[in-house]
Design an enzyme around this catalytic site. Structure first.
Site, PDB file in Angstrom:
ATOM      1  CE  LYS A 199     -22.921  24.601  15.363  1.00  0.00           C
ATOM      2  NZ  LYS A 199     -22.132  23.607  14.626  1.00  0.00           N
ATOM      3  CD  GLU A 247     -18.017  33.423  18.965  1.00  0.00           C
ATOM      4  OE1 GLU A 247     -17.880  34.031  17.880  1.00  0.00           O
ATOM      5  OE2 GLU A 247     -17.977  32.192  19.066  1.00  0.00           O
ATOM      6  CG  HIS A 273     -24.911  33.542   6.980  1.00  0.00           C
ATOM      7  ND1 HIS A 273     -23.694  33.919   7.478  1.00  0.00           N
ATOM      8  CD2 HIS A 273     -25.823  34.363   7.546  1.00  0.00           C
ATOM      9  CE1 HIS A 273     -23.871  34.929   8.323  1.00  0.00           C
ATOM     10  NE2 HIS A 273     -25.145  35.216   8.377  1.00  0.00           N
ATOM     11  NE  ARG A 303     -21.781  20.265   5.134  1.00  0.00           N
ATOM     12  CZ  ARG A 303     -21.864  21.331   5.930  1.00  0.00           C
ATOM     13  NH1 ARG A 303     -22.245  21.200   7.180  1.00  0.00           N
ATOM     14  NH2 ARG A 303     -21.549  22.529   5.469  1.00  0.00           N
TER      15      ARG A 303
HETATM   16  C1  MV4 Z   1     -18.614  35.587  13.512  1.00  0.00           C
HETATM   17  C2  MV4 Z   1     -18.307  36.726  12.749  1.00  0.00           C
HETATM   18  C3  MV4 Z   1     -17.594  37.732  13.350  1.00  0.00           C
HETATM   19  N1  MV4 Z   1     -17.218  37.619  14.636  1.00  0.00           N
HETATM   20  N2  MV4 Z   1     -18.201  35.521  14.793  1.00  0.00           N
HETATM   21  C4  MV4 Z   1     -21.401  33.447  10.319  1.00  0.00           C
HETATM   22  C5  MV4 Z   1     -21.718  32.019  10.160  1.00  0.00           C
HETATM   23  C6  MV4 Z   1     -21.263  31.329  11.388  1.00  0.00           C
HETATM   24  N3  MV4 Z   1     -20.494  30.172  11.029  1.00  0.00           N
HETATM   25  C7  MV4 Z   1     -20.435  32.332  12.112  1.00  0.00           C
HETATM   26  N4  MV4 Z   1     -20.474  33.548  11.360  1.00  0.00           N
HETATM   27  C8  MV4 Z   1     -19.759  34.629  11.753  1.00  0.00           C
HETATM   28  N5  MV4 Z   1     -19.296  34.569  13.005  1.00  0.00           N
HETATM   29  C9  MV4 Z   1     -17.532  36.523  15.326  1.00  0.00           C
HETATM   30  N6  MV4 Z   1     -17.171  36.454  16.598  1.00  0.00           N
HETATM   31  C10 MV4 Z   1     -18.746  36.797  11.444  1.00  0.00           C
HETATM   32  C11 MV4 Z   1     -19.496  35.749  10.942  1.00  0.00           C
HETATM   33  C12 MV4 Z   1     -19.943  35.948   9.608  1.00  0.00           C
HETATM   34  C13 MV4 Z   1     -19.515  35.153   8.578  1.00  0.00           C
HETATM   35  C14 MV4 Z   1     -18.644  34.124   8.811  1.00  0.00           C
HETATM   36  C15 MV4 Z   1     -18.216  33.333   7.791  1.00  0.00           C
HETATM   37  C16 MV4 Z   1     -18.651  33.605   6.514  1.00  0.00           C
HETATM   38  C17 MV4 Z   1     -19.518  34.620   6.254  1.00  0.00           C
HETATM   39  C18 MV4 Z   1     -19.965  35.405   7.285  1.00  0.00           C
HETATM   40  C19 MV4 Z   1     -20.838  36.440   7.010  1.00  0.00           C
HETATM   41  C20 MV4 Z   1     -21.271  37.205   8.038  1.00  0.00           C
HETATM   42  C21 MV4 Z   1     -20.835  36.963   9.336  1.00  0.00           C
END
Ligand code: MV4
Length: 497
Positions: free
Chosen positions: A116, A199, A234, A291
């Protein structure tokens, strides 16, 4: 084109991929573990090969056995589905070394997006907007210094992570040292790699992703967005295309960025670029999934593109059949994941025998399923058993269709998440398209006084429904309200006993 494709997966996705092979006139083979002897994918494929006992680590994750089976079967290509080995660069590499086509991106592209921190750096260099944060994995001292510059609240993420594993929210500077230690410990345990980065936390964002397709001649197009904000821990539960938060202009801009992201790593085949979309319409690269995804059907329904058949064509060296301007989105599609989880008991996964099955059909309904009567649902694998996808001319028609199809869906003998989906389709928030990644929390809690009254009413309704269900279950060993459209079928079932 290939002569024979080995589908190295199980469940609904193995069946989905086998169907695409069938339509392309390809011979098919698949693999199975001990409890999957009678699974649907085994019956659908022309040939099926036993690869080991139930634990995935001894069957579906065994690179050596799967390559050996491909050679024995004379398969010239392998489709990995999703999960298991789908994003394993070593597997893609092993296929290449065995002279077998891996139906997916190159091992190099998988590696570039798998780390990442590296992916973030590559995306930033390519002009893809990323959330403000650190460039590299950071030491604790660097993190404390960087945190001041980024500002609070912030998020600690694992370099080797993805899908939300090893994430920690930090709201104040004094929480940072302990959160860093905890995140490192978690990342070390989960990935054997304790590198972390920071972040800025984007709050109340939506999860919007762009489907892309790239051929082996540098052509990349996008197929628009999917809205995936309805998630629990998630785990996505409901997806739709398009998104209520994306208009033509935003779609064009996000699409262009996704294409640029893919081109930056020489991406080929199908892939998905995930973004966070905030309330102001700013979007930020999160990660790229290298994928085919669970939710790909909603994109297929609104674009008319069969993504899996295109994956086969691209892997066989064909050029993309479309230019970007040929891709139009028409109507609205929604997908509900049907899992063997009990929504009335904290989504507890459950196993058992499927004693009765009636899957929905009719206008605008598509079912991607691994279910059959007599199936033993094993707790060894993911609880997702099928996907119900509907298409409507507009979002309202899609919601009404989904509700109708959910009411028709009958699975006896095990508890499923279907009642949860019915509740969502009836919720004012969902109907209004007011989604973000905390939708489910709110569905449970309710915040304002008005929300609380609504919450109490919802609880009363849920209790009433539950009681009705309990009574109905005595006769019907089923999970659904007495409102099911299968009124006579249900009564017939009850009378027959
Ligand atoms: C974040 C975020 C808020 N701010 N990054 C969760 C899974 C991973 N792919 C990244 N995720 C997140 N990253 C920043 N800078 C909030 C999430 C997140 C989230 C993202 C997508 C779908 C559901 C989520 C549930 C909680 C937090």
């Amino acid at each position: 084109m290939f002569k024979k494709v080995l589908v190295a997966n199980r469940g609904e996705i193995a069946v989905r991929v086998l169907r695409a092979c069938e339509e392309r006139g390809l011979h098919t083979a698949t693999v199975y573990s001990e409890p999957d002897r009678t699974a649907l994918h085994v019956r659908y494929a022309e040939e099926a090969y036993f690869i080991g006992p139930a634990p995935a680590s001894e069957s579906y994750l065994r690179i050596d056995r799967i390559i050996e089976v491909a050679k024995r079967a004379g398969a010239d290509a392998i489709h990995p589905g999703y999960g298991f080995l789908a994003e394993n660069a070593d597997f893609a590499q092993a296929c290449r070394e065995a002279g077998i086509t891996f139906i997916g991106p190159s091992p190099e592209a998988i590696r570039a997006m798998g780390d990442k921190v590296q992916a973030r750096k590559a995306m930033k260099a390519a002009g893809v907007p990323v959330v403000p944060g650190t460039e590299e994995g950071v030491s604790d001292e660097e993190a404390i210094a960087a945190a001041e510059a980024i500002g609070y609240p912030l998020l600690i993420k694992a370099a080797a992570g993805g899908g939300g594993k090893g994430m920690r929210t930090v709201r104040t500077p004094d929480e940072l040292p302990r959160a860093l230690a905890a995140a490192r410990r978690e990342a070390k345990a989960a990935f054997g790699d304790d590198r972390v980065y920071l972040e800025k936390l984007i709050e109340n964002a939506r999860h919007v992703e762009i489907q892309i397709l790239g051929d082996e001649y540098g052509n990349v197009i996008h197929l628009g967005e999917r809205e995936c904000s309805i998630q629990r821990r998630h785990q996505k539960l409901i997806e739709e295309a398009p998104s209520t938060a994306v208009d033509d202009d935003l779609r064009r801009r996000m699409g262009e960025v996704a294409v640029r992201a893919a081109q930056a790593v020489g991406y080929t085949n199908a892939g998905t670029v995930e973004f966070l979309l905030d309330k102001e319409g700013n979007f930020y690269f999160l990660e790229m999934n290298t994928r085919l995804q669970v939710e790909h059907p909603v994109t297929e329904m609104v674009t008319g593109v069969d993504i899996v058949k295109e994956q086969l064509a691209i892997a066989a060296g064909r050029r993309l059949r479309w230019k970007q301007e040929d891709i139009q989105m028409k109507g609205w599609a929604i997908e509900c994941r049907i899992t063997a989880e009990d929504p009335f008991h904290n989504f507890m996964p459950n196993g058992g025998t499927v004693t009765y099955l009636k899957e929905p059909t009719g206008p605008g309904v598509r079912v991607e399923s691994s279910l059959y009567e007599g199936m033993e649902v094993s707790l060894h694998y993911d609880p997702m058993l099928s996907k119900l996808i509907v298409w409507g001319e507009n979002r309202a028609e899609a919601i009404l269709r989904m509700r109708r199809a959910l009411e028709e869906y009958r699975v006896g003998g095990i508890k499923t998440i279907i009642p949860f989906h019915i509740q969502v389709m009836n919720s004012t928030q969902f109907i209004a398209g007011l989604l973000d990644t905390r939708f489910i929390e709110r569905l449970d809690m309710g915040s304002s006084a008005r929300g609380q009254r609504r919450h109490i009413a919802a609880i009363a309704a849920a209790l009433l429904t539950q009681e009705r269900e309990r009574q109905a279950a005595v006769h019907l060993h089923n999970h659904q309200s007495t409102r099911s459209p299968w009124k006579w079928a249900a009564r017939w079932e009850a009378l027959r006993r």
